[in-house]
Design an enzyme around this catalytic site. Structure first.
Site, PDB file in Angstrom:
ATOM      1  N   GLU A 244       0.801  -1.235   0.000  1.00 56.16           N
ATOM      2  CA  GLU A 244       0.000   0.000   0.000  1.00 56.16           C
ATOM      3  C   GLU A 244       0.830   1.280   0.000  1.00 56.16           C
ATOM      4  OE1 GLU A 244      -2.892  -0.518   3.140  1.00 56.16           O
ATOM      5  OE2 GLU A 244      -3.931  -2.078   2.021  1.00 56.16           O
TER       6      GLU A 244
ATOM      7  N   GLU B 219      -5.401  -8.048  -1.321  1.00 56.80           N
ATOM      8  CA  GLU B 219      -5.834  -7.936   0.078  1.00 56.80           C
ATOM      9  C   GLU B 219      -7.270  -7.423   0.078  1.00 56.80           C
ATOM     10  OE1 GLU B 219      -3.371  -5.988   3.153  1.00 56.80           O
ATOM     11  OE2 GLU B 219      -5.253  -5.390   4.120  1.00 56.80           O
TER      12      GLU B 219
HETATM   13  C1  147 Z   1      -4.893  -2.747   5.368  1.00 49.54           C
HETATM   14  C2  147 Z   1      -3.430  -3.140   5.607  1.00 49.54           C
HETATM   15  O1  147 Z   1      -2.768  -3.566   4.451  1.00 49.54           O
HETATM   16  C3  147 Z   1      -3.350  -4.254   6.645  1.00 49.54           C
HETATM   17  O2  147 Z   1      -2.001  -4.460   7.022  1.00 49.54           O
HETATM   18  C4  147 Z   1      -4.181  -3.912   7.849  1.00 49.54           C
HETATM   19  O3  147 Z   1      -3.640  -2.776   8.480  1.00 49.54           O
HETATM   20  C5  147 Z   1      -5.590  -3.616   7.402  1.00 49.54           C
HETATM   21  C6  147 Z   1      -6.528  -3.302   8.542  1.00 49.54           C
HETATM   22  O4  147 Z   1      -7.804  -2.963   8.055  1.00 49.54           O
HETATM   23  O5  147 Z   1      -5.543  -2.501   6.557  1.00 49.54           O
HETATM   24  O6  147 Z   1      -5.043  -1.605   4.576  1.00 49.54           O
HETATM   25  C7  147 Z   1      -6.298  -1.222   4.128  1.00 49.54           C
HETATM   26  C8  147 Z   1      -6.313  -0.398   3.027  1.00 49.54           C
HETATM   27  C9  147 Z   1      -7.515   0.031   2.473  1.00 49.54           C
HETATM   28  C10 147 Z   1      -8.714  -0.324   3.053  1.00 49.54           C
HETATM   29  C11 147 Z   1      -8.710  -1.158   4.165  1.00 49.54           C
HETATM   30  C12 147 Z   1      -7.494  -1.594   4.701  1.00 49.54           C
HETATM   31  N1  147 Z   1      -9.940   0.146   2.511  1.00 49.54           N
HETATM   32  O7  147 Z   1      -9.916   0.851   1.498  1.00 49.54           O
HETATM   33  O8  147 Z   1     -11.011  -0.155   3.030  1.00 49.54           O
END
Ligand code: 147
Length: 641
Positions: free
Chosen positions: A163, A248
């Site tokens: 990310e 993810e």
């Molecule tokens: C993610 C991370 O990649 C994980 O390591 C963890 O922190 C997770 C917890 O929710 O979050 O990153 C996200 C990025 C975008 C969204 C959600 C989580 N989103 O757009 O809803």
């Protein structure tokens, strides 16, 4: 009135045609990492640990995951903890740090066909002088692949930086370096961020040949609080012809998130041509004071009691994974919306590489009434007996999880059944599925007194039950004249962070502990301040937002009792100075919490006391203000009254 009063149910005919076009299915997986979420699993008693691993990985038992994505540890917090690096300092590769290699071995032992995927969230600070997109980082990833290889693990997929976007020339250099190092078959995923990478891949043929898979995050989260009502596709990405993955998705409670999970899988294909879904996280093997304590396939927060819980997400996942394999092919003819409307539900069909078996997965999680579903099988697929498996995913109950509810003999390749609202159905010619029956022991607090001299822990490991939040706490030979093993903070400079900075600290024990004394020996290796934590309670994001009491003591002899809050502020409650502690010598710090009285001692002498009733319970911990490589020994937590 009278006669046929019942409203006709919406009806759907699904054409499961073996000659239909469709993308290749790459699998359903989950992420151990991003981070620290699997931490306590390795400390579980052998019997329950094996049961949990079976529920996650064993074919035809539980979630039967087809892809395991792991964090490449970077000594910095990546959500629920910091995962250790294999190379805290340049040139010192230690392949035995952390638990991700162990976890991959456990997954492979249960399912040799599981695909493995590595991705970094953070990295040690020496890399590229603090620049992630550096040659150092490429070399470091190759060292990590070498550690995996030494454990007999071949990594199928490798990403860049979780990310944090992408650097085109870095990805191109990574591809070349992997090929040159004998990892030509490891496919690169770009860029574990958003869809924007697709436009650059479409425009740049060198970048396109460096990246084999487009992996985007949370494409099915939509604007509806994670309900995944739509998975907006990306035409540019589709046009590249590359596999498109939700590399993810998730971040949902293990029970209430199950409907969104199945919608993200089926709608991910029908709406966005996505052929892999990877859930964050694999498991919540963390104490309940940390963020997202119930997300994943399962929870396992008590290695001391062996207690664990299997989430509805396990069974929602099983409805796909136990009936397919990576390499099967989606059948576009047999994939779509029930009754032509996404609200009634969605379905996808996949055929086996044997061109005979098939599975159709149907979700009715947003439907409001029963529906008639007719399947017409053609194109060389088996017209033999069809097995119907179902999970009432909107109203979780073990009685309605993963039930083999019906067998149907098609007539001329055609058959019908009734789909109730709120369910996942899998209709399949495949056999062998199963529902694991292992049961968890009852939950129980970790009793006090609790002590750890670190002598029973493996050198290089994270001490039993210790959850590192920032930096790297690892068992090492004791320094400065002390024999045996100690725990040392191994990250000597600030890492390349994924989220904000904080003290380098680690938590241990039960969140229900209330009145107790935590004491530890500490050896300051460099000038600076060490600390112990008491009543470590809720932690918000980032990890600096940790509710706790602290005793801090510096080499100069300056000490303080502080209160750290979830807003991220640290307030000094009382402070003073004792004789200098110096560096390279052992001292003993102790913090006592008894009702609202918080008191401290150094080398057995009481130094201060204060009244504060903000926090009444929580874990113990050890820490360093900054990144000194201090050592700790003889953790001792004794109950008060
Ligand atoms: C993610 C991370 O990649 C994980 O390591 C963890 O922190 C997770 C917890 O929710 O979050 O990153 C996200 C990025 C975008 C969204 C959600 C989580 N989103 O757009 O809803």
């Amino acid at each position: 009135f009278g006669g046929a009063t019942a409203q006709a149910a919406a009806a759907t005919t699904i054409a499961v045609n073996g000659s239909s076009a469709g993308r290749t299915f790459d699998g359903i997986g989950a992420i151990s990492g991003g981070g620290g979420n699997s931490r306590l699993l390795i400390d579980y008693p052998a019997a329950q640990q094996s049961q949990i691993l079976d529920y996650l990985f064993k074919p035809d038992y539980g979630a039967n995951l087809q892809i395991l994505k792991v964090e490449i540890g970077g000594d910095a917090n990546s959500t629920d903890g910091a995962e250790p690096s294999i190379e805290h300092t340049a040139g010192n590769v230690q392949c035995n740090t952390g638990y991700e290699f162990w976890l991959m071995e456990q997954a492979k032992a249960r399912n040799p066909d599981i695909k493995l995927y590595g991705l970094a969230w953070a990295a040690p600070g020496w890399i590229g002088g603090g620049n992630f997109w550096s040659t150092d980082m490429i070399d470091y990833l190759i060292s990590w692949l070498g550690c995996a290889k030494a454990d007999g693990l071949s990594i199928d997929y490798l990403g860049g930086w979780n990310e944090r976007g992408y650097d085109i020339s870095w990805y191109e250099q990574l591809r070349t370096a992997l090929n040159n190092a004998g990892y030509g078959s490891t496919e690169i995923v770009g860029a574990d961020s958003d869809w924007s990478v697709a436009a650059d891949i479409a425009d740049n043929s060198a970048f396109a040949s460096a990246v084999q898979i487009i992996g985007t995050h949370y494409p099915c989260q939509g604007g509806d609080g994670g309900n995944a009502d739509t998975c907006p596709g990306n035409a540019t990405a589709e046009g590249t012809g590359k596999p498109l993955w939700a590399s993810e998705n998730g971040s949902q409670d293990m029970n209430s998130g199950a409907p969104a999970l199945i919608r993200s899988i089926t709608r991910g294909y029908t709406d966005a041509e996505m052929t892999a879904y990877i859930n964050w996280p694999l498991i919540a093997a963390i104490t309940p004071n940390l963020p997202y304590p119930t997300d994943g396939m399962m929870t396992a927060s008590q290695p001391w009691s062996g207690n664990y819980s299997v989430g509805e997400s396990t069974w929602a996942t099983a409805q796909v994974t136990q009936f397919t394999q990576p390499g099967w092919q989606f059948l576009n003819s047999g994939s779509g919306y029930l009754g032509g409307s996404e609200q009634n539900g969605t379905y996808v069909s996949l055929k086996s590489t044997n061109n005979s078996d098939y599975s159709t997965i149907i979700e009715t999680t947003t439907a409001t009434a029963a529906q008639n579903v007719t399947l017409n099988v053609s194109g060389g697929l088996s017209t033999g007996t069809v097995h119907v498996w179902s999970t009432d995913v909107d109203s979780p109950s073990s009685a309605t999880d993963f039930v083999h509810s019906q067998d149907i003999t098609p007539s001329n390749g055609s058959y019908s059944f009734t789909a109730q609202p709120g369910y996942i159905y899998t209709v399949t010619t495949a056999t062998g599925q199963g529902k694991g029956a292992a049961a968890s022991p009852a939950s129980a607090a970790l009793p006090l007194p609790y002590a750890d001299g670190y002598e029973a822990d493996a050198t290089g490991s994270e001490p039993k039950y210790l959850e590192t939040m920032q930096g790297a706490y690892q068992v090492e030979p004791c320094a400065n004249g002390r024999s045996g093993q100690c725990v040392e903070q191994m990250a000597p400079i600030k890492p390349i962070e994924w989220q904000n900075d904080s003290d380098a600290f680690a938590l241990v024990g039960d969140t229900s502990w209330s009145n107790y004394t935590v004491s530890t020996d500490v050896d300051l290796e460099q000038a600076g301040t060490a600390e112990i934590y008491g009543r470590a309670n809720t932690q918000d994001r980032p990890q600096s937002d940790q509710a706790a009491y602290l005793l801090r003591a510096s080499n100069t002899g300056a000490w303080s009792i502080d209160r750290s809050d979830t807003g991220g502020t640290i307030t000094t409650l009382t402070s003073g100075t004792v004789n200098a502690l110096g560096t390279g010598t052992w001292h003993t710090l102790a913090l006592t919490m008894q009702g609202s009285k918080i008191s401290a001692s150094i080398d057995g002498t009481a130094v201060g006391s204060v009244t504060d009733s903000t926090y009444t319970s929580g874990q113990a911990g050890i820490g360093v203000v900054g990144y000194q490589t201090d050592q700790f020994d003889n953790l001792d937590i004794t109950p008060g009254t």
